[in-house]
Every structure is written in C-alpha cells, then in structure tokens.
Design an enzyme around this catalytic site. Structure first.
Site, PDB file in Angstrom:
ATOM      1  CG  HIS A   1      -2.071   0.880   1.238  1.00 19.36           C
ATOM      2  ND1 HIS A   1      -2.367   1.752   0.226  1.00 19.36           N
ATOM      3  CD2 HIS A   1      -3.031   1.106   2.187  1.00 19.36           C
ATOM      4  CE1 HIS A   1      -3.452   2.455   0.532  1.00 19.36           C
ATOM      5  NE2 HIS A   1      -3.870   2.089   1.728  1.00 19.36           N
TER       6      HIS A   1
ATOM      7  CG  HIS B   1      -4.137   0.955  -8.020  1.00 20.08           C
ATOM      8  ND1 HIS B   1      -5.485   0.890  -7.779  1.00 20.08           N
ATOM      9  CD2 HIS B   1      -3.629   1.836  -7.122  1.00 20.08           C
ATOM     10  CE1 HIS B   1      -5.783   1.716  -6.791  1.00 20.08           C
ATOM     11  NE2 HIS B   1      -4.674   2.299  -6.371  1.00 20.08           N
TER      12      HIS B   1
ATOM     13  CG  ASP C   1       3.189   4.690  -3.457  1.00 19.47           C
ATOM     14  OD1 ASP C   1       3.060   5.845  -3.028  1.00 19.47           O
ATOM     15  OD2 ASP C   1       2.708   3.697  -2.902  1.00 19.47           O
TER      16      ASP C   1
HETATM   17  N1  ACO Z   1       4.993  -6.364 -10.465  1.00 20.12           N
HETATM   18  C1  ACO Z   1       4.874  -7.548 -11.084  1.00 20.12           C
HETATM   19  N2  ACO Z   1       3.701  -8.240 -11.167  1.00 20.12           N
HETATM   20  C2  ACO Z   1       2.644  -7.674 -10.621  1.00 20.12           C
HETATM   21  C3  ACO Z   1       2.694  -6.438  -9.976  1.00 20.12           C
HETATM   22  C4  ACO Z   1       3.926  -5.782  -9.910  1.00 20.12           C
HETATM   23  N3  ACO Z   1       4.047  -4.609  -9.294  1.00 20.12           N
HETATM   24  N4  ACO Z   1       1.460  -6.137  -9.523  1.00 20.12           N
HETATM   25  C5  ACO Z   1       0.666  -7.162  -9.853  1.00 20.12           C
HETATM   26  N5  ACO Z   1       1.370  -8.090 -10.512  1.00 20.12           N
HETATM   27  C6  ACO Z   1       0.886  -9.355 -11.042  1.00 20.12           C
HETATM   28  C7  ACO Z   1       0.715 -10.348  -9.905  1.00 20.12           C
HETATM   29  O1  ACO Z   1       1.878 -11.081  -9.659  1.00 20.12           O
HETATM   30  C8  ACO Z   1      -0.415 -11.201 -10.417  1.00 20.12           C
HETATM   31  O2  ACO Z   1       0.119 -12.120 -11.343  1.00 20.12           O
HETATM   32  P1  ACO Z   1      -0.514 -13.594 -11.492  1.00 20.12           P
HETATM   33  O3  ACO Z   1      -1.920 -13.352 -11.950  1.00 20.12           O
HETATM   34  O4  ACO Z   1       0.363 -14.230 -12.497  1.00 20.12           O
HETATM   35  O5  ACO Z   1      -0.452 -14.203 -10.121  1.00 20.12           O
HETATM   36  C9  ACO Z   1      -1.288 -10.224 -11.198  1.00 20.12           C
HETATM   37  O6  ACO Z   1      -0.427  -9.147 -11.555  1.00 20.12           O
HETATM   38  C10 ACO Z   1      -2.436  -9.664 -10.406  1.00 20.12           C
HETATM   39  O7  ACO Z   1      -1.927  -9.253  -9.134  1.00 20.12           O
HETATM   40  P2  ACO Z   1      -2.825  -9.236  -7.856  1.00 20.12           P
HETATM   41  O8  ACO Z   1      -1.952  -9.216  -6.646  1.00 20.12           O
HETATM   42  O9  ACO Z   1      -3.873 -10.283  -7.919  1.00 20.12           O
HETATM   43  O10 ACO Z   1      -3.544  -7.870  -8.068  1.00 20.12           O
HETATM   44  P3  ACO Z   1      -4.033  -6.954  -6.933  1.00 20.12           P
HETATM   45  O11 ACO Z   1      -5.055  -6.084  -7.502  1.00 20.12           O
HETATM   46  O12 ACO Z   1      -4.420  -7.752  -5.747  1.00 20.12           O
HETATM   47  O13 ACO Z   1      -2.679  -6.165  -6.579  1.00 20.12           O
HETATM   48  C11 ACO Z   1      -1.194  -4.573  -5.753  1.00 20.12           C
HETATM   49  C12 ACO Z   1      -2.570  -4.810  -6.359  1.00 20.12           C
HETATM   50  C13 ACO Z   1      -1.111  -5.258  -4.376  1.00 20.12           C
HETATM   51  C14 ACO Z   1      -1.036  -3.072  -5.559  1.00 20.12           C
HETATM   52  C15 ACO Z   1      -0.084  -5.103  -6.679  1.00 20.12           C
HETATM   53  O14 ACO Z   1      -0.203  -4.528  -7.957  1.00 20.12           O
HETATM   54  C16 ACO Z   1       1.311  -4.894  -6.111  1.00 20.12           C
HETATM   55  O15 ACO Z   1       1.756  -5.685  -5.265  1.00 20.12           O
HETATM   56  N6  ACO Z   1       2.027  -3.816  -6.573  1.00 20.12           N
HETATM   57  C17 ACO Z   1       3.332  -3.498  -6.047  1.00 20.12           C
HETATM   58  C18 ACO Z   1       3.206  -2.736  -4.723  1.00 20.12           C
HETATM   59  C19 ACO Z   1       2.746  -1.303  -4.942  1.00 20.12           C
HETATM   60  O16 ACO Z   1       3.239  -0.585  -5.792  1.00 20.12           O
HETATM   61  N7  ACO Z   1       1.791  -0.890  -4.093  1.00 20.12           N
HETATM   62  C20 ACO Z   1       1.227   0.468  -4.141  1.00 20.12           C
HETATM   63  C21 ACO Z   1      -0.171   0.407  -4.658  1.00 20.12           C
HETATM   64  S1  ACO Z   1      -0.809   2.017  -4.844  1.00 20.12           S
HETATM   65  C22 ACO Z   1      -1.192   2.481  -3.330  1.00 20.12           C
HETATM   66  O17 ACO Z   1      -1.524   1.707  -2.444  1.00 20.12           O
HETATM   67  C23 ACO Z   1      -1.098   3.859  -3.035  1.00 20.12           C
END
Ligand code: ACO
Length: 375
Positions: A219, A258, A312
């Site tokens: 987050h 996201h 971010d």
């Molecule tokens: N890098 C690589 N792969 C990613 C990323 C990433 N940053 N984000 C998502 N994916 C992939 C996941 O591995 C997953 O792959 P799979 O389907 O093969 O397992 C797919 O995309 C979907 O990911 P989920 O975790 O199911 O998607 P969700 O909507 O739950 O995730 C999240 C959102 C937690 C923000 C995710 O994108 C992430 O971990 N990002 C990196 C952390 C980040 O930047 N957080 C800040 C978010 S913005 C904020 O809170 C202000």
C-alpha cells in the site's frame, strides 16, 4: 458453498460522495472535481476544505479555514515526550503512536457527531506534520522546531523537518503531492478506518488504524521501496537484469499495479513531470532515467495485463531529491491522507452499519477434546 470474494476484490460495500474512480480509464474525481484540475490549480488547504465540507470554499471561507489549520499545529509537550520515548521506531510507528497519544488531549475524543469529527479531522490534519517532524528531529538528537504560522501546510512541514525556510518551488511540489494523496475511496487504509468507525469507535482510533494499514509495502510503503530499487539499480543499463531477477522469482516491481486502476493511475502523471523537472534542476537526471527505463522498457510488457505505474512510482524520487530520508516517505503519504480518512469516517458515522463480513470455515469439525496429560 458461499462465493468467496477474496480480498473483497470488486465488492461494493457502501455508497460514497468522497471520490469517484474509474480504473479502466484512469479517472479520479474528489467530490466531483478532476484530480488534474485540483493538482494544477488548487492548494492542499482548499482540497481539505472540499473534502470535509463537500464544496469548494469562497475566498473568505478558505482564509478562515486556513487560519484554523495554522492555529492547530502545536502538539502538547506530553506528546513530544511520548515521541521522544519512541524515537528509535519507524516514523510510521511514531506517527501511529503520536496520533494515539493526541487522543488523550482532545476534548472531542468520544464525540462522533459530524461537527466534532470535522473539528478533530482539522486538528489531526494540522498536527500530523508536527508529529512527523518532531519525531524526525528527536531521533537525530535535535530539538523539535515549533510550527511557523506564516507558512502554508506544506511549507511549514518542510520548515519543521529541516529547520530552514523552504523555497517556493519545493513548497508547491509538496503541496501537489499532498493533494494527490488526499483521498482514494475504499483503499485498504480507508477501509481499515471505516471498519474502526463502524464499531462507533472514534476518529483517533480510525486514523491510527489507517496509519497502521497504510504502512505495508503493498500500500503506502511502495514509494520507499521504489527509491531503494532505483538506488540498487544505480544506472539505467542495469535495470533490465535487476528486474528480470525479481520477476523471474515471482517477485513484484514496486510502484506498478493497482487493485482498481487497470490503466495508468491518473495521479502518476503529475509526479512524473515533477520528478523529471526536479532531477534536471538538481543535476541528478539519473533517477528519472532509471524509472523511465523501467516503465518504458521493462514493465511495458505488463500493460496488456493492466499493470501500469501507480502514484507511488515517481513520488520516492521526488522525496529523495528533496533530501527527505526514505523511511519518511510513507509518513508523507499518511499526512496527505488524514483528510480522506476523516471523510470516510464522516460517511461511515452518517449512515452506520457494523462492517462485519464472514469467513467460510475450512478447518476440522467437532474434534474430541483430549486432556493435556493424555496428548
Ligand atoms: N509487479 C509484477 N507483477 C505484478 C505487480 C507488480 N508490481 N502487480 C501485480 N502483478 C501481477 C501479480 O503477480 C499477479 O500475477 P498472477 O496473476 O500471475 O499471479 C497479477 O499481476 C495480479 O496481481 P494481484 O496481486 O492479484 O492484483 P491486486 O489487484 O491484488 O494487486 C497490488 C494490487 C497489491 C497493488 C499489486 O499490484 C502490487 O503488489 N504492486 C506493487 C506494490 C505497490 O506498488 N503498491 C502500491 C499500490 S498504490 C497504493 O496503495 C497507493
């Protein structure tokens, strides 16, 4: 079998008038107003007014409101003592502790009426930067700097942090950053705050919850991780291999992806431009080049899966260039978000229902209890 909505993904649990998000096209409105207009034309103080009262203020309303924010910046000496006791903790833990401690000195603490919630929201918004800056000074063995009522919200925070007058451009940069972080619907920390409010707990508890939830690297913690990654990468030509190692091992690149946006996060645009300009101005264009390389060459392949930069991604490089230590990045996000958490609590109190979902039980059933001596 009940249908399980893991992570409450795509679940609507209430109505809101706080913000509108269309994740498919990357659109964000606060109280109906475009984030782009607010980032380019407004100020954080005006946006806080808009969020709390639902309308843009007149000039005299804004002047009065700004005066209220400035008048509420000082924190009690006892809270400075508490911050001193926890000076070795992470700034987000100190902020959480500080907000919790402020509840002991707030005369409205148990009053959940809209008027009292707004009064507390204003105080927490005004005092948040004082908490963060005081803790940062104390942990360096320095005296906290008293708030300066001649400076606006962003300027005063920078002044208390570094004990020097900030320049106008830096103040505007942080002002925009606060605007971009002010509110974002049912994100994890706002949801946490609403859960606390739904039990008819109070705003201090809800904001404390919000801070705790925001801290995680999935987050608010991502900005800190992005800048650490850029520093580790060192040069744009190293970016491909560095990220390949992470992605091939099932890792994630922080600052991308996201839960709601499946197009570019509309907030990123404003920080991208400013990160570029600031890097050039400071003679350090390298960080922006590394980030752009990641965006355009490494992670571009993920766009058709809906993974784009989020708010971010460029924020960390801006804070870094401003000389802000990386463990303060999430706290800056939190300071911007206090009005949003307040608004989410106002809405929750206004038409409350206890937020209490269900978990489908998958464990053992009706097991025989054996006395401890027979196990
Ligand atoms: N890098 C690589 N792969 C990613 C990323 C990433 N940053 N984000 C998502 N994916 C992939 C996941 O591995 C997953 O792959 P799979 O389907 O093969 O397992 C797919 O995309 C979907 O990911 P989920 O975790 O199911 O998607 P969700 O909507 O739950 O995730 C999240 C959102 C937690 C923000 C995710 O994108 C992430 O971990 N990002 C990196 C952390 C980040 O930047 N957080 C800040 C978010 S913005 C904020 O809170 C202000």
């Amino acid at each position: 079998m009940p249908e399980i909505m893991k992570g409450l993904k795509d679940v609507y649990f209430d109505n809101t008038e706080a913000s509108f998000i269309d994740g498919d096209v990357g659109k964000l409105l606060y109280r109906g107003y475009s984030i782009h207009d607010l980032a380019e034309k407004s100020t954080f103080e005006e946006v806080v007014y808009l969020l709390l009262y639902g309308e843009l203020p007149s000039q005299s309303e804004l002047t009065d409101f700004d005066a209220k924010l400035r008048a509420n910046r000082r924190i009690p000496d006892q809270v400075i003592e508490v911050l001193n006791l926890v000076q070795n903790s992470h700034p987000m833990d100190a902020l959480r502790t500080g907000i919790s401690a402020l509840s002991a000195f707030d005369e409205d603490v148990t009053d959940n009426s809209p008027e009292a919630t707004i009064r507390k929201g204003i105080r927490l918004t005004a005092m948040g930067p004082t908490l963060v800056a005081a803790h940062h000074r104390l942990r360096q063995g320095l005296e906290p700097v008293a708030p300066n009522p001649d400076l606006n919200h962003a300027g005063n925070f920078l002044y208390m942090l570094f004990d020097e007058m900030p320049d106008e451009e830096t103040v505007k940069l942080l002002d925009v950053d606060f605007i971009l972080h002010a509110e974002h619907g049912a994100n994890a920390s706002a949801f946490g705050a609403r859960v606390a409010a739904s039990t008819l707990s109070d705003l201090h508890s809800a904001v404390t919850t919000g801070v705790g939830v925001l801290k995680g690297p999935w987050h608010g913690g991502a900005a800190e991780e992005v800048m650490r990654m850029a520093l580790d990468i060192g040069q744009p030509e190293n970016a491909e291999e560095y990220c390949r190692n992470i992605l091939d091992n099932g890792g994630r690149i922080m600052g991308f992806g996201h839960r709601v946006y499946k197009a570019e996060d509309p907030r990123a645009r404003h920080l991208r431009e400013r990160s570029k300009a600031l890097g050039e101005k400071m003679g350090q264009p390298k960080w922006f080049e590394i980030l752009t390389y990641l965006e355009e060459n490494v992670m571009s392949k993920y766009r058709d899966r809906g993974i784009f930069v989020n708010v971010d991604f460029f924020a960390g490089s801006i804070y870094y260039l401003l000389g802000i230590p990386d463990d303060l990045f999430i706290s800056i996000f939190a300071l911007g978000r206090i009005p949003g958490w307040t608004l989410q609590c106002l809405e929750q109190f206004d038409d409350n229902i206890l937020i209490r979902p269900l978990l489908e039980y998958t464990g053992g059933m009706d097991l025989e209890y054996t006395p401890i001596e027979s196990r």
